[in-house]
Structure formats: C-alpha cells, structure tokens
Design a protein around this motif. Structure first.
Motif, PDB file in Angstrom:
ATOM      1  N   PRO A   1       0.823  -1.206   0.000  1.00  0.00           N
ATOM      2  CA  PRO A   1       0.000   0.000   0.000  1.00  0.00           C
ATOM      3  C   PRO A   1       0.860   1.260   0.000  1.00  0.00           C
ATOM      4  O   PRO A   1       1.778   1.400   0.823  1.00  0.00           O
ATOM      5  CB  PRO A   1      -0.799  -0.127   1.306  1.00  0.00           C
ATOM      6  CG  PRO A   1      -0.850  -1.594   1.578  1.00  0.00           C
ATOM      7  CD  PRO A   1       0.477  -2.124   1.096  1.00  0.00           C
ATOM      8  N   GLY A   2       0.583   2.136  -0.936  1.00  0.00           N
ATOM      9  CA  GLY A   2       1.333   3.385  -1.014  1.00  0.00           C
ATOM     10  C   GLY A   2       2.799   3.204  -1.336  1.00  0.00           C
ATOM     11  O   GLY A   2       3.602   4.119  -1.139  1.00  0.00           O
TER      12      GLY A   2
ATOM     13  N   VAL B   1       0.715  -0.105  -4.448  1.00  0.00           N
ATOM     14  CA  VAL B   1      -0.727  -0.276  -4.545  1.00  0.00           C
ATOM     15  C   VAL B   1      -1.369   1.022  -4.055  1.00  0.00           C
ATOM     16  O   VAL B   1      -1.085   1.452  -2.924  1.00  0.00           O
ATOM     17  CB  VAL B   1      -1.210  -1.454  -3.677  1.00  0.00           C
ATOM     18  CG1 VAL B   1      -2.726  -1.564  -3.710  1.00  0.00           C
ATOM     19  CG2 VAL B   1      -0.566  -2.753  -4.138  1.00  0.00           C
ATOM     20  N   PRO B   2      -2.192   1.669  -4.873  1.00  0.00           N
ATOM     21  CA  PRO B   2      -2.849   2.904  -4.422  1.00  0.00           C
ATOM     22  C   PRO B   2      -3.564   2.689  -3.091  1.00  0.00           C
ATOM     23  O   PRO B   2      -4.193   1.639  -2.874  1.00  0.00           O
ATOM     24  CB  PRO B   2      -3.845   3.209  -5.547  1.00  0.00           C
ATOM     25  CG  PRO B   2      -3.263   2.548  -6.755  1.00  0.00           C
ATOM     26  CD  PRO B   2      -2.587   1.299  -6.241  1.00  0.00           C
ATOM     27  N   MET B   3      -3.471   3.668  -2.199  1.00  0.00           N
ATOM     28  CA  MET B   3      -4.057   3.512  -0.876  1.00  0.00           C
ATOM     29  C   MET B   3      -5.564   3.279  -0.945  1.00  0.00           C
ATOM     30  O   MET B   3      -6.127   2.534  -0.133  1.00  0.00           O
ATOM     31  CB  MET B   3      -3.748   4.741  -0.019  1.00  0.00           C
ATOM     32  CG  MET B   3      -2.266   4.887   0.335  1.00  0.00           C
ATOM     33  SD  MET B   3      -1.587   3.475   1.261  1.00  0.00           S
ATOM     34  CE  MET B   3      -2.287   3.758   2.884  1.00  0.00           C
TER      35      MET B   3
ATOM     36  N   TYR C   1      -5.090  -1.114   7.632  1.00  0.00           N
ATOM     37  CA  TYR C   1      -4.990  -0.112   6.557  1.00  0.00           C
ATOM     38  C   TYR C   1      -4.760   1.273   7.154  1.00  0.00           C
ATOM     39  O   TYR C   1      -3.872   2.021   6.723  1.00  0.00           O
ATOM     40  CB  TYR C   1      -6.264  -0.119   5.705  1.00  0.00           C
ATOM     41  CG  TYR C   1      -6.463   1.154   4.915  1.00  0.00           C
ATOM     42  CD1 TYR C   1      -5.690   1.410   3.777  1.00  0.00           C
ATOM     43  CD2 TYR C   1      -7.384   2.114   5.330  1.00  0.00           C
ATOM     44  CE1 TYR C   1      -5.853   2.600   3.071  1.00  0.00           C
ATOM     45  CE2 TYR C   1      -7.547   3.292   4.635  1.00  0.00           C
ATOM     46  CZ  TYR C   1      -6.789   3.533   3.506  1.00  0.00           C
ATOM     47  OH  TYR C   1      -6.934   4.706   2.808  1.00  0.00           O
ATOM     48  N   ARG C   2      -5.545   1.607   8.172  1.00  0.00           N
ATOM     49  CA  ARG C   2      -5.397   2.926   8.790  1.00  0.00           C
ATOM     50  C   ARG C   2      -4.011   3.088   9.413  1.00  0.00           C
ATOM     51  O   ARG C   2      -3.423   4.175   9.365  1.00  0.00           O
ATOM     52  CB  ARG C   2      -6.471   3.118   9.858  1.00  0.00           C
ATOM     53  CG  ARG C   2      -7.894   3.128   9.328  1.00  0.00           C
ATOM     54  CD  ARG C   2      -8.881   3.479  10.437  1.00  0.00           C
ATOM     55  NE  ARG C   2     -10.257   3.235  10.028  1.00  0.00           N
ATOM     56  CZ  ARG C   2     -10.989   2.200  10.405  1.00  0.00           C
ATOM     57  NH1 ARG C   2     -10.463   1.296  11.238  1.00  0.00           N
ATOM     58  NH2 ARG C   2     -12.231   2.049   9.985  1.00  0.00           N
ATOM     59  N   SER C   3      -3.485   2.014   9.986  1.00  0.00           N
ATOM     60  CA  SER C   3      -2.175   2.106  10.645  1.00  0.00           C
ATOM     61  C   SER C   3      -1.058   2.388   9.649  1.00  0.00           C
ATOM     62  O   SER C   3      -0.006   2.925  10.020  1.00  0.00           O
ATOM     63  CB  SER C   3      -1.876   0.826  11.430  1.00  0.00           C
ATOM     64  OG  SER C   3      -1.628  -0.256  10.556  1.00  0.00           O
ATOM     65  N   LEU C   4      -1.253   2.013   8.390  1.00  0.00           N
ATOM     66  CA  LEU C   4      -0.243   2.257   7.363  1.00  0.00           C
ATOM     67  C   LEU C   4      -0.300   3.682   6.821  1.00  0.00           C
ATOM     68  O   LEU C   4       0.508   4.058   5.972  1.00  0.00           O
ATOM     69  CB  LEU C   4      -0.408   1.264   6.207  1.00  0.00           C
ATOM     70  CG  LEU C   4      -0.086  -0.195   6.552  1.00  0.00           C
ATOM     71  CD1 LEU C   4      -0.428  -1.098   5.367  1.00  0.00           C
ATOM     72  CD2 LEU C   4       1.378  -0.356   6.932  1.00  0.00           C
TER      73      LEU C   4
END
Length: 309
Positions: A173-174, A236-238, A261-264
């Motif tokens: 992610p990101g 990978v787009p958030m 997801y939020r933690s990233l």
C-alpha cells in the motif's frame, strides 16, 4: 525487589523476566497459561487473565513493582474484532491498576505504544491512549513506555513483513512509504528494567525507538536480502488497499482489516528518542540489518536473548 510481570510469558515479557532475575529481583510472571518452557529458570509463575479482575487480584499482594505488558498486536486483526483492543488494553489496564492500588504496589510500568491517543485513528491506538489515562489518573507511581515496533526471537514483526511483502514481487500500500523505527528486544528490555531501579523515571512517559527510521519497503528489502532473495516493490494505491482490507474485515481468518490499513497511513517513529534518559546512545543500539545478519545473537533474524510467545 518483588516484581510482577503481567504478560510475563510473552515475547517481551519472558526476556524482561530473565533480565530482572539476573539483576537479583524476585520475579513472578502472570499470564493466561504460564509454562516453564517460556520462562527463565527461577521465575515464579501464576495464572490469570487481565479481562477477569478476580483471576489476577491476589497476584499483586506484596509486590514492589508491576509491569503491565499484556497487549494485542496492532499488526494483525484480532480474532474477536476491534472490540478486543478495548477489552485487553483499556479494561485490562483498569483491572491491573485496581489490583495495584488495592495492594499498595510501589511502581507500575505501563507498556503503551507510539501515538497512543484516545482520539487516535485506530482501535489499537485509541485503546492504548485510554489505558494511559487510566494509569496517569491513578494514585500509583508510574512510568509509561511508548516503543516503536520491537523485533527479536519469537517476535512477529519480521514474519509479518514477510507476509505483507513476499519475496520477488511485493505489492505494498502506497509503495511501502510508512516509516517504522524498529528496536531490538535485547536493547529495549534493559531500559524497561532500569525504570524501577531509579526513581527519576517516576511520572515520566518515554518514546523509545531503534537507531534507524526505515520505510516498510526498506524493511522488506533488508529482510529478503538476509534470506538471500530480492524483492521488487509494486505500489498499490491507498484507495485500492482500503477496499481490499475492508473486504478482509469480512473474511473469517483473514489476518488484516481496515484498522491495519489505517495504521499504514501514519508513521511509527519517535519525535525524540528517549533512550538517552537511560544512558543509552542511539549509536549503541542494534540495527535491524545487524540483527538479520546474525550480529545480535542468532541467525535468521533471531536474537539469542529473547524467548518465544
């Protein structure tokens, strides 16, 4: 000193019990299912669950200091859902504080987390923040530690990274830009032990991290390099990651969900590393690279001093 380590048979707890025992303390480890295999020789064992006050209350009698290390991992989705963070961190801490106050414990050391905030973005961060409030509002002398991720033998950070970022091609992610400040358990534990041996640490909250601030992508490359493999990071787009992990919340047994997801979306690093408050310079700390190369104890990313969960 008579010391109770709540969560004493876990990854950090078992190593801390050994450190405290070597320093001459009378150490008791409290956990749901303590085993001699998890604990150093000479450490007393008592069974208890922080979710049930009656099961832990008497273990605090006569103790000079207590460590509260019980925690769920922020890396994986709890099997009971996000409500388990509240059950373990807030309610569990409430029970620990209540028992410590009842038995006039001299010093409580609370394991928290970087970014702990009752209004934080994840259930883990919110519950850790609420637990801190319970500690600071108590009548106890306390010390609070907010570490970044901790690695070592039996820890899950390396295995989690391998799961999230497999070798050869890692879709992160990101692009894996979230930063961490990993600290080796063998460096963290002596700092925790020092906290009860010097009254200057009473009433203090310390942010503790390792020597390097690394992105998740950099950590993945280090881990796979140590295994003799490479990996290519594919961003990978958030927004897409949010959809995927939100779906994961609905899949029984899937290890990650919306909270992960939020933690990233925010870094897990210190503003000011407080290791110097314990006479430890950042340059003395073990790097993740050295650990993975077997220079902190064992090979395959495992230290010689830590014990398994």
């Amino acid at each position: 000193m008579k010391v109770l380590v709540v969560g004493g048979s876990g990854f950090i707890g078992s190593t801390l019990c050994g450190e405290l025992k070597r320093r001459g303390h009378d150490v008791t480890a409290l956990s749901r299912s303590p085993s001699s295999d998890d604990l150093p020789k000479g450490v007393n064992k008592v069974m208890g669950n922080v979710r049930e006050y009656g099961s832990i209350r008497e273990a605090f009698e006569g103790k000079d200091a207590v460590y509260n290390l019980v925690a769920l991992s922020p890396l994986f989705k709890p099997s009971g859902g996000d409500k388990m963070h509240d059950e373990i961190h807030r309610k569990g801490t409430e029970h620990v504080v209540r028992a410590a106050e009842k038995h006039d414990v001299g010093h409580l050391v609370q394991m928290s987390a970087l970014g702990a905030d009752p209004d934080g973005p994840t259930a883990y961060i919110r519950s850790k923040g609420e637990a801190e409030e319970i500690v600071t509002e108590s009548v106890l002398d306390y010390t609070i530690f907010r570490p970044s991720v901790v690695f070592g033998d039996g820890g899950e950070f390396v295995s989690f990274t391998k799961l999230l970022a497999p070798p050869y091609v890692s879709a992160l992610p990101g692009g894996g830009k979230t930063r961490f400040q990993p600290i080796w358990v063998g460096d963290l534990v002596p700092i925790l032990a020092d906290a009860i041996e010097d009254e200057t640490h009473v009433g203090r909250t310390y942010e503790i991290g390792g020597p390097d601030k690394l992105t998740l992508a950099e950590i993945a490359r280090l881990i796979h390099d140590a295994d003799g493999r490479s990996t290519t990071i594919v961003p990978v787009p958030m927004g897409l990651a949010k959809i995927g992990l939100s779906i994961g919340d609905l899949v029984p047994g899937f290890p990650m969900g919306k909270d992960q997801y939020r933690s990233l979306q925010f870094d897990n690093v210190t503003d000011d590393n407080d290791t110097d408050a314990f006479g430890v310079g950042v340059g003395e700390l073990t790097t993740l690279r050295a650990y993975l190369n077997g220079q902190a104890g064992g090979a395959d990313g495992k230290s010689a001093t830590a014990a398994s969960d």
